[in-house]
Enzyme design. Structure first.
Site, short mmCIF file in Angstrom:
data_model
loop_
_atom_site.label_atom_id
_atom_site.label_comp_id
_atom_site.label_asym_id
_atom_site.label_seq_id
_atom_site.Cartn_x
_atom_site.Cartn_y
_atom_site.Cartn_z
N ASN A 1 14.08 -1.44 1.13
CA ASN A 1 15.43 -0.86 1.08
C ASN A 1 16.51 -1.89 1.39
O ASN A 1 17.65 -1.54 1.61
CB ASN A 1 15.52 0.33 2.03
CG ASN A 1 14.75 1.52 1.49
OD1 ASN A 1 14.55 1.62 0.28
ND2 ASN A 1 14.29 2.41 2.37
N ASP B 1 19.38 3.06 -0.13
CA ASP B 1 18.52 4.22 0.08
C ASP B 1 18.87 5.01 1.35
O ASP B 1 18.19 4.92 2.38
CB ASP B 1 17.04 3.79 0.12
CG ASP B 1 16.12 5.01 0.00
OD1 ASP B 1 16.65 6.14 -0.17
OD2 ASP B 1 14.90 4.85 0.09
N THR C 1 8.77 5.47 6.60
CA THR C 1 7.60 4.89 5.97
C THR C 1 6.64 4.52 7.09
O THR C 1 7.05 3.97 8.11
CB THR C 1 8.03 3.64 5.17
OG1 THR C 1 9.05 4.05 4.26
CG2 THR C 1 6.88 3.03 4.41
N ASP D 1 15.10 4.96 7.45
CA ASP D 1 14.04 4.42 6.59
C ASP D 1 14.30 2.95 6.28
O ASP D 1 14.22 2.52 5.13
CB ASP D 1 13.95 5.26 5.31
CG ASP D 1 12.64 5.00 4.55
OD1 ASP D 1 11.71 4.42 5.15
OD2 ASP D 1 12.56 5.35 3.35
N LYS E 1 13.49 -0.71 5.86
CA LYS E 1 12.29 -1.50 5.54
C LYS E 1 12.71 -2.49 4.45
O LYS E 1 13.74 -2.29 3.79
CB LYS E 1 11.15 -0.60 5.04
CG LYS E 1 11.54 0.27 3.86
CD LYS E 1 10.41 1.17 3.44
CE LYS E 1 10.88 2.11 2.33
NZ LYS E 1 9.86 2.96 1.81
N1 LIG Z 1 22.15 -1.12 -6.49
C1 LIG Z 1 21.01 -1.57 -6.99
N2 LIG Z 1 20.96 -2.77 -7.59
C2 LIG Z 1 19.78 -3.24 -8.08
N3 LIG Z 1 18.62 -2.57 -8.02
C3 LIG Z 1 18.61 -1.38 -7.43
C4 LIG Z 1 19.80 -0.82 -6.90
N4 LIG Z 1 19.50 0.39 -6.36
C5 LIG Z 1 18.18 0.55 -6.56
N5 LIG Z 1 17.64 -0.51 -7.21
C6 LIG Z 1 16.24 -0.67 -7.59
O1 LIG Z 1 15.78 0.56 -8.07
C7 LIG Z 1 14.66 1.01 -7.30
C8 LIG Z 1 14.74 2.51 -7.15
O2 LIG Z 1 15.81 2.81 -6.31
P1 LIG Z 1 16.06 4.24 -5.74
O3 LIG Z 1 17.21 4.17 -4.80
O4 LIG Z 1 16.12 5.23 -6.84
O5 LIG Z 1 14.72 4.62 -5.06
P2 LIG Z 1 14.02 4.14 -3.74
O6 LIG Z 1 15.04 4.10 -2.67
O7 LIG Z 1 13.28 2.87 -3.99
O8 LIG Z 1 12.94 5.26 -3.54
P3 LIG Z 1 13.08 6.74 -2.97
O9 LIG Z 1 13.89 7.51 -3.91
O10 LIG Z 1 11.66 7.18 -2.98
O11 LIG Z 1 13.66 6.60 -1.61
C9 LIG Z 1 14.77 0.26 -5.98
O12 LIG Z 1 13.51 0.07 -5.43
C10 LIG Z 1 15.43 -1.03 -6.37
O13 LIG Z 1 14.45 -1.96 -6.75
#
Ligand SMILES: Nc1ncnc2c1ncn2[C@@H]1O[C@H](COP(=O)(O)OP(=O)(O)OP(=O)(O)O)[C@@H](O)[C@H]1O
Length: 686
Positions: A146, A159, A177, A141, A143
């Site tokens: 991520n 992610d 996606t 995934d 993109k």
């Molecule tokens: N290590 C990090 N540092 C800063 N921001 C983060 C970090 N990890 C995630 N985020 C922010 O939090 C958001 C949510 O992250 P999360 O990994 O929960 O979900 P996702 O990967 O965007 O979505 P999904 O769970 O649907 O795959 C991300 O889009 C990013 O903007």
């Protein structure tokens, strides 16, 4: 699979700061470790109940296992999972904090990346994906959402919830996606390492073009275009002239239907576009983008500065609702629509509702603006072309655009407004040099924010700060922030300054605790705190007392950005004066946001912050800070500014802390996250 250290930690070991984002099964917060000299992490909080209910246990488990595996091998391009823990309600992933936010946000702000940045980011992407593959993992995934950025602009892949280790396998379910999904998955339900390579190709295109190559009106159409290789660079007539042909050639090499004909990452590394890249020099390869010089336009420069340096509450710019570029649908321009109407449409201003000047009241009577017939020019505060920092208004050269410039009366009014006070309040303030041994202004450190140093400074100066006499802090509408010192007004900074950083150390104005720290260019830091007890000082009036400082800073910032945007639009679009003059007047929503209601009367302002129940007459100009006549009233429209959604940092933080406190009575973090995952898996399989 190996597991990350199971540490006996609990949510109480962290100060939860603002929400960084939400995923399909988690919310990610910035958090500061109380015990580890204030180290900053991103903590991903997954509600157990939600994971089970939504059938996400599998993904959470994959993510944890994959991250554990990749973290062990250490690579700069992967978000590191430090450890996990859990309590009764949630699972917690303690991750590297990516202070630069999502690459996609940066791309949206900049439109496209320069070739230099595109290549540098692609190199980091390739190096990181190659590493992931070397561990037997396919991401599936990839993109721009991520791809996160570290504070210095280094790419970090995140992610791993849909990753797999079974290369060359049949995919049992659709993952990914739509816009980045490879044709072999769509056609044959197959995916392997080359599926990630496909996504890399899509991203190279997106870096230089601003949007992914395959995009339809709906997912189905996107899929159709993908399998037909229907994207602009694949049409001889739509190949852009301004893109380096090497990029186009490489993208075409990658975006082929048959995965066996797709180049591997090591083959891609040999492509001519990367001729000058030393893949073995990891230090060079993993420099953050802020260290990479690139030719930029003025607007892109602003964006770069914003992203690099405006760490409001120590967060990346994407968390600040400024110049958030919403995708605008191309406006349909009707022949009969005048340019002003069109202009309004583009700005999202209602065209059916004609505009009026905001009401100016003098002696309690309502009057046409500025005592003359109201021109229906949109009420804009024209920012000077040098930026908002100096707070002066300059008239663009008359030859600059076909725009009708506001007349003198309007311009005077604009000037008057710029000295409006947005907020005044009694604070302790303490100014210190950033580094006691002198500022470190080398290019290398320039883009970095040294959280640890700031934490140390807070700890070192806490007592000193608290023992200082309260002073009056004033924020003007042009963004100027100043405080009174030795009977004179001392300028701190302009809130609109892109070089400003802002840190929140649990600053809670209502509880009178914590610090707010402003910092510029790593030269000076201003510590601001609210006096422990309400002061009976006669320092001055307190304005907008019910609005918190942080919210007010954001509001000021938003005001300026709105003005800037409007001004840009104003410059872009020629205004049909006739159409303007025939528009009757009424205030629109947008105007209200940009221009709060103004009253001329010398106001009586109550100042509950100073413990006075009786209203306090405003001081004379000799003793108060440089306020000119108008003041901003507490109109309901201002509330809109007070708490833009992603700025309500304290409340979300406190909500989390409170809910955590409430839920952790029976906390059993000691058994470790692995046990929790296992029990979850059992529960979900029942
Ligand atoms: N290590 C990090 N540092 C800063 N921001 C983060 C970090 N990890 C995630 N985020 C922010 O939090 C958001 C949510 O992250 P999360 O990994 O929960 O979900 P996702 O990967 O965007 O979505 P999904 O769970 O649907 O795959 C991300 O889009 C990013 O903007």
């Amino acid at each position: 699979m190996c597991s990350v250290p199971t540490v006996k930690r609990s949510p109480q070991d962290f100060v939860f700061k603002q929400e960084l984002g939400r995923g399909s099964y988690s919310t990610v917060f910035k958090a500061i470790d109380r015990s580890d000299s204030g180290r900053v992490y991103a903590i991903k909080v997954c509600s157990k109940q939600h994971i089970i209910r939504e059938g996400k246990v599998k993904y959470v488990t994959i993510e944890k296992n994959t991250l554990s595996l990749l973290t062990r091998a250490r690579h700069p391009g992967i978000v590191k999972l430090h450890y996990t823990f859990h309590d009764e309600k949630n699972l917690y992933f303690v991750l590297d904090y990516a202070a630069g936010g999502e690459l996609l946000s940066l791309l949206h702000r900049m439109g496209t990346f320069s070739e230099i940045w595109s290549r540098h980011l692609t190199c980091q992407l390739i190096d990181a994906v190659e590493f992931i593959h070397s561990q037997g993992v396919i991401h599936r995934d990839l993109k721009p959402e991520n791809l996160l950025l570290s504070s210095d602009g280094r790419l970090m892949i995140t992610d791993f919830g849909t990753a797999t280790t079974s290369g060359g396998s049949q995919c049992s379910s659709f993952v990914g996606t739509a816009e980045y999904v490879c044709p072999e998955l769509l056609l044959h339900n197959q995916c392997d390492f080359s599926s990630d390579v496909w996504a890399v190709g899509c991203m190279i295109y997106q870096f230089v073009q601003g949007k992914p190559p395959f995009r339809g009106d709906n997912e189905l159409q996107t899929f159709e275009r993908t399998v037909a290789l229907d994207y602009p660079w694949n049409h001889p007539n739509t190949t852009p002239k301004n893109i380096n042909p090497l990029i186009i050639r490489l993208t075409r090499r990658i975006l082929v239907i048959d995965p066996t004909l797709r180049p591997t990452l090591s083959e891609i590394k040999l492509d001519k576009w990367f001729e000058t890249v030393d893949w073995y020099n990891k230090d060079l390869l993993w420099r953050g983008i802020w260290q990479i010089q690139q030719p930029v336009s003025r607007s892109n420069r602003q964006m770069m500065l914003c992203n690099r340096q405006l760490h409001v509450i120590d967060t990346p710019l994407r968390n600040i609702p400024i110049t958030k570029q919403k995708k605008k649908k191309p406006a349909k321009i009707s022949n009969t629509t005048s340019s002003i109407v069109e202009w309004r449409k583009r700005l999202g201003i209602s065209v059916s509702e004609p505009m009026v000047q905001p009401e100016i009241t003098s002696n309690g009577t309502s009057s046409p603006a500025f005592g003359k017939p109201t021109p229906s020019l949109p009420k804009l505060n024209i920012r000077n072309t040098n930026g908002i920092a100096n707070g002066k208004i300059s008239t663009p050269p008359s030859s600059a655009s076909p725009i009708d410039m506001p007349d003198n009366t309007i311009r005077n009014e604009i000037l008057a407004q710029d000295s409006l006070v947005l907020k005044q309040g009694c604070v302790n303030i303490f100014e210190i040099p950033y580094r006691l041994d002198g500022p470190d202004m080398s290019l290398e450190t320039y883009g970095k924010v040294d959280n640890e140093l700031i934490t140390q400074l807070v700890l070192r100066h806490e007592l000193e700060l608290k023992s200082r006499a309260p002073t009056l802090l004033t924020l003007f509408k042009d963004g100027t922030l100043s405080y009174r010192s030795d009977n004179s007004s001392k300028h701190i900074i302009n809130i609109g300054d892109h070089n400003l950083s802002m840190y929140d150390f649990d600053f809670n104005e209502r509880e009178r605790t914590g610090f707010l720290i402003l910092e510029k260019y790593k030269v000076k830091i201003w510590f601001i705190s609210i006096p422990d007890r309400p002061s009976s000082t006669t320092l001055g009036v307190s304005k907008n007392d019910d609005e918190e400082w942080v919210a007010c800073f954001f509001r000021a910032r938003q005001l300026m950005e709105d003005q800037e945007q409007l001004n840009d639009k104003f410059k872009e679009i020629s205004i049909d004066k006739k159409a303007v003059q025939t528009q009757p007047s009424r205030t629109t929503d947008l105007e209200k946001r940009v221009k709060p209601r103004i009253t001329h009367s010398p106001r009586v302002v109550s100042s509950p912050a100073f413990g006075s129940s009786a209203p306090t007459q405003r001081k004379t100009s000799a003793t108060r800070s440089p306020i000119t006549s108008p003041t901003i009233g507490h109109s309901p429209t201002m509330r809109k500014y007070a708490a833009p959604q992603n700025m309500v940092i304290s409340s979300s933080r406190y909500e989390v802390l409170n809910s955590l406190k409430a839920n952790t009575a029976n906390d059993d973090a000691s058994s470790g996250a692995s046990a929790a995952f296992k029990s979850l898996q059992k529960k979900s399989s029942k």
